[in-house]
Design an enzyme around this catalytic site. Structure first.
Site, PDB file in Angstrom:
ATOM      1  N   ASP A 248       0.821  -1.205   0.000  1.00 25.07           N
ATOM      2  CA  ASP A 248       0.000   0.000   0.000  1.00 25.07           C
ATOM      3  C   ASP A 248       0.857   1.258   0.000  1.00 25.07           C
ATOM      4  OD1 ASP A 248       0.728   0.610   2.676  1.00 25.07           O
ATOM      5  OD2 ASP A 248      -0.863  -0.683   3.448  1.00 25.07           O
ATOM      6  N   LYS A 270      -3.934   3.012  -0.873  1.00 25.80           N
ATOM      7  CA  LYS A 270      -5.145   3.766  -0.567  1.00 25.80           C
ATOM      8  C   LYS A 270      -4.783   5.203  -0.237  1.00 25.80           C
ATOM      9  CE  LYS A 270      -7.096  -0.419   1.464  1.00 25.80           C
ATOM     10  NZ  LYS A 270      -7.545  -1.056   2.706  1.00 25.80           N
TER      11      LYS A 270
END
Length: 458
Positions: A248, A270
């Site tokens: 991520d 994200k």
């Protein structure tokens, strides 16, 4: 190659140590560990050395060395602090072609002692040929930290099933694939995790079915707050054996570079108000990749079980009985606070700490703000940059003093780290226009007063 590495079987074999001091004792420990029968000759002998000799059923001769002590021994170590004695011992041994090691005198040696990494029955020796012993010890230290302590148990397990594997897999290629799967998959991880019984059961099952099918596994690994040096040994080991990496936005580039070069990398990062891959899709990807027999690394910033949704990601794996491991990472609160000189608890300022998500749902807050006003409590807000103004104003509204110290830590533990210190009333205004970027961590409480004095990472 200046030396040929060989390994000496010394079990119950007589070896002579000339010398009785600290260095001689250190060498005796090694020989005793290898099962040698120790004989020692020296005018004075340390108490520990005498005990080692007695435990090996050897003899101590408290007198000066002479050539007769070389009779019937197969290895000699001269560890005195008298150069003349060491030279005589070496010359006597060379004359009768008896292997001799003279400590710190490679020119007098016919054999040298390497720096040793002991994972018996797996043993690794590192030597510089006496040219740079400190460097050899440094290399040994690096290897010690990267080779799990349980590798010896893994080698013993392989030995236990070696003959049966030969009987089941007569084809050499199939047998090699079988062992590659065992030593690089969930069974090896069971051993390294201390669960030998489960590992044996899994090997038995594979041998009973004569299967070489590769079993997939998922590693949910916390990458910490950013500094690669904060990774755990276990995290690094799993990172370097995974075939697929799902990572991520919070995983720093230096940490990502520590994964296997040939691993497939899949970005599932994200950002606020933007999910590159929906959470349910990530969960499904982990499941499907593992079902394909792949070793899958889910690499997450910080700790996967602190605001990392790690529990959700392994829930589906548990339902489908996919093997998985969870490796904790240093959470941002610990890492960023330490690198900013802000202790989260302090005898004078704070007796408790509370971790809170600063990610306001759709810009709205749903906290019990009244619980946050205790002066003897440190508040740590994760992902609080976008909601900073709301967080500060709400705390003041519910009774927190506007003068309460507050710090916003930007890119904590990395070289680009910045720490913005103010108070609740002024922090939002202070960072306005400063081009502050996530990841950030917000710390509120009197412990922030320590920053000016304890800030070591500059």
């Amino acid at each position: 190659m200046d030396y040929l590495p060989l390994f000496f079987d010394l079990k119950a074999k007589p070896c002579l140590i000339v010398g009785g001091g600290t260095i001689a004792t250190r060498k005796a420990r090694l020989l005793h560990k290898a099962g040698a029968k120790l004989h020692v000759v020296a005018p004075k002998v340390s108490e520990e050395l005498e005990k080692l000799v007695a435990a090996s059923n050897g003899k101590v001769f408290k007198q000066e060395y002479d050539q007769t002590f070389l009779d019937d021994v197969i290895l000699v170590i001269s560890a005195t602090d008298i150069d003349a004695v060491n030279s005589v011992v070496a010359a006597d041994c060379h004359a009768i072609k008896l292997p001799v090691n003279v400590v710190d005198s490679p020119a007098l040696c016919s054999v040298i002692m390497p720096a040793i990494i002991d994972r018996s029955p797996l043993i690794i020796g590192v030597t510089s040929g006496g040219e740079a012993p400190v460097l050899a010890r440094r290399v040994r230290s690096m290897l010690e930290s990267s080779i799990p302590a349980a590798y010896g148990q893994l080698a013993q397990l392989a030995s236990k099933f070696r003959q049966r594997a030969k009987d089941v897999f007569e084809n050499g290629d199939l047998r090699r694939r079988f062992w590659e799967n065992i030593l690089n998959g969930p069974i090896a991880e069971k051993v390294l995790g201390g669960n030998l019984a489960a590992a044996e059961q899994l090997i038995e099952a594979q041998l009973d079915s004569a299967s070489v099918e590769k079993t997939g596994e998922v590693y949910l690994v916390g990458a910490g707050p950013g500094d690669p040096d904060l990774l755990t040994f276990k995290a690094l080991r799993l990172m370097q054996q995974a075939e697929v990496v799902l990572y991520d936005r919070l995983v720093s580039e230096p940490i990502l570079e520590m994964t296997r070069r040939d691993a497939e990398r899949i970005y599932v990062g994200k950002k606020r108000a933007e999910h590159a891959v929906p959470q349910q899709k990530i969960n499904q990807m982990l499941l499907e990749l593992a079902q394909q027999g792949k070793r899958v690394l889910r690499l997450k910033g910080g700790d996967p079980f602190i605001f990392g949704r790690g529990g959700e990601e392994i829930d589906l794996l548990a339902e489908h009985k996919i093997p998985f491991q969870v490796v904790p990472g240093i959470t941002a609160a610990s890492g960023c606070a330490s690198y900013s000189g802000i202790p989260l608890t302090h005898r004078d300022y704070s007796q408790s700490v509370r971790f809170i998500t600063g990610h306001l749902q759709e810009g709205k807050e749903n906290f019990r703000w009244s619980e946050f006003v205790d002066k003897q409590q440190t508040l740590v807000f994760y992902m609080g940059l976008a909601g900073l103004e709301t967080i500060c104003s709400k705390l003041i509204e519910y009774g927190k003093s506007p003068s309460t110290p507050a710090a916003l830590i930007e890119r904590g533990t990395l070289p680009e780290q910045r720490v913005h210190v103010s108070d609740l009333a002024g922090l939002a205004a202070k960072i306005e226009g400063l081009d502050v970027h996530a990841p950030t961590l917000l710390i509120i409480g009197d412990v922030v007063r320590c920053h000016e004095k304890l800030n070591w990472y500059k």
